[in-house]
Design an enzyme around this catalytic site. Structure first.
Site, PDB file in Angstrom:
ATOM      1  CG  MET A  37     -19.754 -11.059 101.749  1.00 23.67           C
ATOM      2  SD  MET A  37     -19.254 -12.618 101.000  1.00 23.67           S
ATOM      3  CE  MET A  37     -17.601 -12.225 100.432  1.00 23.67           C
ATOM      4  CG  HIS A  66     -16.095  -5.150  98.678  1.00 29.72           C
ATOM      5  ND1 HIS A  66     -15.642  -6.274  98.017  1.00 29.72           N
ATOM      6  CD2 HIS A  66     -17.148  -4.692  97.949  1.00 29.72           C
ATOM      7  CE1 HIS A  66     -16.397  -6.489  96.944  1.00 29.72           C
ATOM      8  NE2 HIS A  66     -17.330  -5.551  96.890  1.00 29.72           N
ATOM      9  CG  MET A  68     -19.788  -7.715  98.145  1.00 38.21           C
ATOM     10  SD  MET A  68     -18.539  -9.028  98.211  1.00 38.21           S
ATOM     11  CE  MET A  68     -17.614  -8.497  99.636  1.00 38.21           C
ATOM     12  CG  MET A 137     -17.006  -7.029  92.222  1.00 44.69           C
ATOM     13  SD  MET A 137     -15.909  -7.154  93.660  1.00 44.69           S
ATOM     14  CE  MET A 137     -15.708  -8.938  93.812  1.00 44.69           C
ATOM     15  N   GLY A 142     -18.770 -12.904  96.514  1.00 43.73           N
ATOM     16  CA  GLY A 142     -19.353 -13.874  97.435  1.00 43.73           C
ATOM     17  C   GLY A 142     -18.341 -14.782  98.107  1.00 43.73           C
ATOM     18  CG  PHE A 143     -18.067 -17.905  97.827  1.00 42.01           C
ATOM     19  CD1 PHE A 143     -18.322 -18.462  99.084  1.00 42.01           C
ATOM     20  CD2 PHE A 143     -19.128 -17.687  96.959  1.00 42.01           C
ATOM     21  CE1 PHE A 143     -19.617 -18.804  99.444  1.00 42.01           C
ATOM     22  CE2 PHE A 143     -20.431 -18.029  97.316  1.00 42.01           C
ATOM     23  CZ  PHE A 143     -20.674 -18.585  98.567  1.00 42.01           C
ATOM     24  N   GLY A 144     -13.959 -16.066  98.342  1.00 48.36           N
ATOM     25  CA  GLY A 144     -12.558 -15.961  97.967  1.00 48.36           C
ATOM     26  C   GLY A 144     -12.141 -17.189  97.177  1.00 48.36           C
ATOM     27  N   GLY A 145     -10.968 -17.123  96.587  1.00 51.71           N
ATOM     28  CA  GLY A 145     -10.385 -18.295  95.940  1.00 51.71           C
ATOM     29  C   GLY A 145     -10.937 -18.638  94.566  1.00 51.71           C
ATOM     30  CG  ASP A 175     -12.371  -7.799  95.665  1.00 48.91           C
ATOM     31  OD1 ASP A 175     -11.673  -8.804  95.896  1.00 48.91           O
ATOM     32  OD2 ASP A 175     -13.282  -7.404  96.421  1.00 48.91           O
ATOM     33  N   GLY A 176     -10.723 -10.026  93.263  1.00 49.34           N
ATOM     34  CA  GLY A 176     -11.088 -11.389  92.910  1.00 49.34           C
ATOM     35  C   GLY A 176     -10.057 -12.041  92.019  1.00 49.34           C
ATOM     36  N   GLY A 177      -9.435 -13.110  92.529  1.00 53.29           N
ATOM     37  CA  GLY A 177      -8.489 -13.865  91.707  1.00 53.29           C
ATOM     38  C   GLY A 177      -7.189 -13.148  91.411  1.00 53.29           C
ATOM     39  N   GLY A 197      -6.835 -11.786  98.309  1.00 51.58           N
ATOM     40  CA  GLY A 197      -7.154 -12.511  99.539  1.00 51.58           C
ATOM     41  C   GLY A 197      -6.317 -13.760  99.675  1.00 51.58           C
ATOM     42  CB  SER A 198      -6.738 -17.201  98.329  1.00 58.94           C
ATOM     43  OG  SER A 198      -7.165 -16.758  97.080  1.00 58.94           O
TER      44      SER A 198
HETATM   45  C1  DX5 Z   1     -15.065 -11.741  96.965  1.00 57.99           C
HETATM   46  C2  DX5 Z   1     -14.422 -10.705  97.853  1.00 57.99           C
HETATM   47  C3  DX5 Z   1     -12.945 -10.632  97.694  1.00 57.99           C
HETATM   48  C4  DX5 Z   1     -12.239 -11.913  97.994  1.00 57.99           C
HETATM   49  C5  DX5 Z   1     -10.976 -11.963  97.262  1.00 57.99           C
HETATM   50  O1  DX5 Z   1     -16.419 -11.546  96.875  1.00 57.99           O
HETATM   51  O2  DX5 Z   1     -14.956  -9.419  97.593  1.00 57.99           O
HETATM   52  O3  DX5 Z   1     -12.393  -9.544  98.411  1.00 57.99           O
HETATM   53  O4  DX5 Z   1     -11.990 -12.107  99.354  1.00 57.99           O
HETATM   54  O5  DX5 Z   1     -10.390 -13.199  97.473  1.00 57.99           O
HETATM   55  P1  DX5 Z   1      -9.410 -13.844  96.398  1.00 57.99           P
HETATM   56  O6  DX5 Z   1      -8.226 -12.910  96.278  1.00 57.99           O
HETATM   57  O7  DX5 Z   1      -9.064 -15.137  97.002  1.00 57.99           O
HETATM   58  O8  DX5 Z   1     -10.154 -13.950  95.114  1.00 57.99           O
HETATM   59 ZN    ZN Z   2     -13.860  -7.637  98.368  1.00 60.28          ZN
END
Ligand code: DX5
Ligand code: ZN
Length: 222
Positions: A37, A66, A68, A137, A142-145, A175-177, A197-198
């Site tokens: 990112m 990935h 971004m 997506m 932008g963010f995990g979790g 990707d995401g959640g 991720g999380s």
């Molecule tokens: C978010 C990232 C994801 C993120 C996924 O912008 O591209 O790869 O780390 O994290 P979780 O699984 O926690 O949503």
């Molecule tokens: Zn990602």
């Protein structure tokens, strides 16, 4: 076409002081998903070329980058050159997605086209054959979790239908959640590559969590 179930843990929320140890924990997965990112394409800043290179060097499994970032046309080839097995770039940022996909192939990487939640897939149906993967997506990047966006399920379904109708061999990554709770819905809709991720790095046993996610997805793919 039979598509494989792929699990790709995101290292975004891992302990970067022990990158090697964290990557070793997910050796039961197919790819290590590395989120790049630039604080321009998304409002967050993570890591870039040197740390991604280190991940490629110490990872027991292939690296899935990935990007971004703005100007992927300039940067994405570097990630292929350093040995990332797969490179996702965002269609919203790319100036010449077809030229870039072909360049990634020339450098030996899988080419993946990423779409933010608000970007429709339909305008890209005709250029699907240029790609090995579409990354849909399931959160705003932008963010995990963040929580999984169920509103992306129809897009996953339409993408899988378009791929099947053209008899193409293309993976759909989400990707995401992604977690034990959400992975089955996405698998049913047609996703086959799951970034988590999380869910993985927040679990007590990351290695075992990869297996649990894989089993759940496997029992719900077509
Ligand atoms: C978010 C990232 C994801 C993120 C996924 O912008 O591209 O790869 O780390 O994290 P979780 O699984 O926690 O949503
Ligand atoms: Zn990602």
């Amino acid at each position: 076409m039979n598509v494989p179930t792929i699990v790709s843990p995101s290292i975004l929320n891992c302990d970067f002081a022990d990158l090697k140890g964290e990557l070793a924990k997910i050796r039961s997965a197919d790819f290590a998903h590395v989120d790049i990112m630039d604080n321009h394409f998304v409002p967050n800043l993570t890591l870039g070329v040197p740390v991604a290179e280190a991940a490629v060097r110490v990872s027991p499994i292939p690296v899935d980058a990935h990007l971004m970032i703005e100007d992927p046309d300039r940067w994405a080839p570097l990630y292929a050159q350093m040995g990332c097995a797969s490179v996702s770039f965002h269609v919203e940022a790319a100036h010449a997605p077809i030229r870039l996909a072909r360049e990634l192939h020339r450098l030996g990487a899988r080419a993946s086209l990423a779409l933010k939640p608000g970007t429709a897939i339909e305008p890209y149906f005709d250029i699907l054959p240029e790609f090995d993967q579409i990354l849909i997506m399931t959160v705003e990047p932008g963010f995990g979790g963040q929580p999984f966006l169920d509103s992306m399920l129809p897009k996953i379904r339409r993408t899988r239908e378009a791929i099947s109708a053209r008899n193409l061999d293309i993976w759909i990554q989400i990707d995401g959640g992604v977690s034990r709770k959400t992975i089955t819905r996405a698998a049913e809709a047609g996703a086959n590559n799951f970034v988590a991720g999380s869910a993985v790095f927040g679990a007590e046993d990351a290695y075992a969590e990869v297996g649990a996610l894989r089993t759940l997805a496997d029992s719900h793919t077509h």
